[in-house]
Design an enzyme around this catalytic site. Structure first.
Site, PDB file in Angstrom:
ATOM      1  N   GLU A 108       0.846  -1.206   0.000  1.00  0.00           N
ATOM      2  CA  GLU A 108       0.000   0.000   0.000  1.00  0.00           C
ATOM      3  C   GLU A 108       0.876   1.250   0.000  1.00  0.00           C
ATOM      4  O   GLU A 108       1.993   1.225   0.525  1.00  0.00           O
ATOM      5  CB  GLU A 108      -0.867   0.028   1.261  1.00  0.00           C
ATOM      6  CG  GLU A 108      -2.193  -0.670   1.126  1.00  0.00           C
ATOM      7  CD  GLU A 108      -3.215   0.156   0.327  1.00  0.00           C
ATOM      8  OE1 GLU A 108      -2.811   1.021  -0.467  1.00  0.00           O
ATOM      9  OE2 GLU A 108      -4.411  -0.088   0.504  1.00  0.00           O
ATOM     10  N   ASP A 109       0.341   2.347  -0.528  1.00  0.00           N
ATOM     11  CA  ASP A 109       1.045   3.627  -0.397  1.00  0.00           C
ATOM     12  C   ASP A 109       0.764   4.250   0.962  1.00  0.00           C
ATOM     13  O   ASP A 109       1.664   4.775   1.608  1.00  0.00           O
ATOM     14  CB  ASP A 109       0.662   4.595  -1.538  1.00  0.00           C
ATOM     15  CG  ASP A 109      -0.839   4.756  -1.681  1.00  0.00           C
ATOM     16  OD1 ASP A 109      -1.597   3.862  -1.255  1.00  0.00           O
ATOM     17  OD2 ASP A 109      -1.274   5.796  -2.207  1.00  0.00           O
ATOM     18  N   ASP A 112      -4.732   4.797   6.174  1.00  0.00           N
ATOM     19  CA  ASP A 112      -5.343   5.995   6.749  1.00  0.00           C
ATOM     20  C   ASP A 112      -6.303   5.541   7.865  1.00  0.00           C
ATOM     21  O   ASP A 112      -5.875   5.292   8.992  1.00  0.00           O
ATOM     22  CB  ASP A 112      -6.070   6.685   5.581  1.00  0.00           C
ATOM     23  CG  ASP A 112      -6.360   8.135   5.810  1.00  0.00           C
ATOM     24  OD1 ASP A 112      -6.364   8.563   6.960  1.00  0.00           O
ATOM     25  OD2 ASP A 112      -6.608   8.852   4.823  1.00  0.00           O
ATOM     26  N   LYS A 140      -0.456   6.643   8.348  1.00  0.00           N
ATOM     27  CA  LYS A 140      -1.010   7.893   8.884  1.00  0.00           C
ATOM     28  C   LYS A 140      -1.821   7.556  10.144  1.00  0.00           C
ATOM     29  O   LYS A 140      -3.056   7.522  10.129  1.00  0.00           O
ATOM     30  CB  LYS A 140      -1.884   8.558   7.819  1.00  0.00           C
ATOM     31  CG  LYS A 140      -2.053  10.041   7.996  1.00  0.00           C
ATOM     32  CD  LYS A 140      -2.767  10.607   6.781  1.00  0.00           C
ATOM     33  CE  LYS A 140      -2.909  12.103   6.849  1.00  0.00           C
ATOM     34  NZ  LYS A 140      -3.649  12.637   5.704  1.00  0.00           N
ATOM     35  N   ASP A 169      -2.780  10.968  -4.777  1.00  0.00           N
ATOM     36  CA  ASP A 169      -3.442  11.973  -5.606  1.00  0.00           C
ATOM     37  C   ASP A 169      -4.332  12.913  -4.809  1.00  0.00           C
ATOM     38  O   ASP A 169      -4.704  12.641  -3.674  1.00  0.00           O
ATOM     39  CB  ASP A 169      -4.331  11.291  -6.651  1.00  0.00           C
ATOM     40  CG  ASP A 169      -5.583  10.669  -6.028  1.00  0.00           C
ATOM     41  OD1 ASP A 169      -5.451   9.920  -5.047  1.00  0.00           O
ATOM     42  OD2 ASP A 169      -6.696  10.976  -6.512  1.00  0.00           O
ATOM     43  N   ARG A 175      -0.047  12.401  -8.790  1.00  0.00           N
ATOM     44  CA  ARG A 175       0.557  11.097  -8.523  1.00  0.00           C
ATOM     45  C   ARG A 175       1.982  11.030  -9.063  1.00  0.00           C
ATOM     46  O   ARG A 175       2.810  10.275  -8.581  1.00  0.00           O
ATOM     47  CB  ARG A 175      -0.266   9.981  -9.168  1.00  0.00           C
ATOM     48  CG  ARG A 175      -1.668   9.792  -8.593  1.00  0.00           C
ATOM     49  CD  ARG A 175      -2.268   8.524  -9.160  1.00  0.00           C
ATOM     50  NE  ARG A 175      -3.705   8.413  -9.003  1.00  0.00           N
ATOM     51  CZ  ARG A 175      -4.326   7.875  -7.958  1.00  0.00           C
ATOM     52  NH1 ARG A 175      -3.624   7.444  -6.939  1.00  0.00           N
ATOM     53  NH2 ARG A 175      -5.638   7.777  -7.917  1.00  0.00           N
TER      54      ARG A 175
HETATM   55  C1  PRP Z   1      -5.824   5.089  -0.582  1.00  0.00           C
HETATM   56  C2  PRP Z   1      -4.673   4.135  -0.324  1.00  0.00           C
HETATM   57  C3  PRP Z   1      -5.335   2.987   0.381  1.00  0.00           C
HETATM   58  C4  PRP Z   1      -6.514   3.625   1.074  1.00  0.00           C
HETATM   59  C5  PRP Z   1      -6.237   3.738   2.533  1.00  0.00           C
HETATM   60  O1  PRP Z   1      -6.470   4.692  -1.752  1.00  0.00           O
HETATM   61  O2  PRP Z   1      -4.039   3.741  -1.499  1.00  0.00           O
HETATM   62  O3  PRP Z   1      -5.755   1.988  -0.517  1.00  0.00           O
HETATM   63  O4  PRP Z   1      -6.688   4.952   0.538  1.00  0.00           O
HETATM   64  O5  PRP Z   1      -7.263   4.404   3.190  1.00  0.00           O
HETATM   65  P1  PRP Z   1      -8.000   3.801   4.427  1.00  0.00           P
HETATM   66  O6  PRP Z   1      -6.965   3.299   5.385  1.00  0.00           O
HETATM   67  O7  PRP Z   1      -8.757   4.993   4.983  1.00  0.00           O
HETATM   68  O8  PRP Z   1      -8.926   2.728   3.980  1.00  0.00           O
HETATM   69  P2  PRP Z   1      -7.548   5.620  -2.482  1.00  0.00           P
HETATM   70  O9  PRP Z   1      -8.926   5.197  -2.032  1.00  0.00           O
HETATM   71  O10 PRP Z   1      -7.192   7.064  -2.265  1.00  0.00           O
HETATM   72  O11 PRP Z   1      -7.416   5.215  -3.988  1.00  0.00           O
HETATM   73  P3  PRP Z   1      -6.112   5.280  -4.937  1.00  0.00           P
HETATM   74  O12 PRP Z   1      -5.139   4.265  -4.387  1.00  0.00           O
HETATM   75  O13 PRP Z   1      -6.633   4.900  -6.275  1.00  0.00           O
HETATM   76  O14 PRP Z   1      -5.575   6.670  -4.877  1.00  0.00           O
END
Ligand code: PRP
Length: 188
Positions: A108-109, A112, A140, A169, A175
């Site tokens: 994962e990036d 949250d 985070k 993003d 990105r």
């Molecule tokens: C981001 C990230 C995780 C997720 C984490 O993806 O890549 O998959 O949010 O958030 P959480 O812990 O609150 O569930 P996003 O939904 O922004 O989509 P993307 O990867 O396409 O940018």
């Protein structure tokens, strides 16, 4: 749109490209050590799973710092944004191949609230992998709503700032920045 134009929209850089790459090198070594010697399904290499779309850049750099046999696959999930079902996550694109009996490392990036990781753990554990671990570039912690275990963490972020770049993003933009920064409020 060049990166110089994008740069003008960033109020501060949190993790420069050099800092990111140095930490990713360390993570790669750690993962190679763990999976190269102690993984449970020794007959077959581990599968790295990139969670689209944000983790693509991190994963492509990370896997080149893991000098052992490995395979990779992609999964795409999305959280419902309508506010009616907080924490609900849906599967957009599934893995291409089965993971039963395999060592799986989800990449994962950013973690949250933790709901995405929680969903992935529940969904993929049901397929009986030999092991299921999680790696994130950014943890985070300040935004966590559900407790999650993360096996490999690049950086812990204690501030609740909206970060972009290096795969992350805002409205699908930024990105492609080579670093992670905070967007100026004018552009939010
Ligand atoms: C981001 C990230 C995780 C997720 C984490 O993806 O890549 O998959 O949010 O958030 P959480 O812990 O609150 O569930 P996003 O939904 O922004 O989509 P993307 O990867 O396409 O940018």
């Amino acid at each position: 749109m060049s990166c110089e134009i994008l740069k003008d929209r960033i109020q501060k850089v949190l993790f420069s490209a050099d800092v990111l790459h140095a930490r990713i090198r360390e993570l790669g070594r750690e993962i190679a050590r763990d999976y190269g010697t102690a993984h449970t399904a020794k007959a077959r290499p581990p599968i790295l799973v990139c969670v689209l779309h944000g983790a693509m850049i991190f994963m492509s750099d990370l896997m080149r710092e893991i000098p052992i046999e490995l395979e990779y696959d992609f999964i795409c999930v999305s959280s419902y944004q309508d506010g009616t079902s907080p924490g609900a996550v849906r599967l957009i694109k599934d893995l291409d191949r089965p993971i039963e009996g395999r060592d799986v490392l989800i990449v994962e990036d950013i973690i949250d609230t933790g709901y995405t990781l929680h969903y992935l753990k529940r969904t993929l554990a049901a397929r009986n992998p030999a092991s299921l671990n999680f790696c994130t570039l950014i943890d985070k912690v300040i935004r966590r709503e559900i407790p999650v275990d993360i096996d490999y963490v690049g950086f812990v972020l204690n501030q609740d700032e909206f970060i972009v770049g290096y795969g992350m993003d805002y409205a699908e933009l930024y990105r492609n920045l080579p670093y992670i920064g905070v967007l100026k409020e004018d552009y939010l």
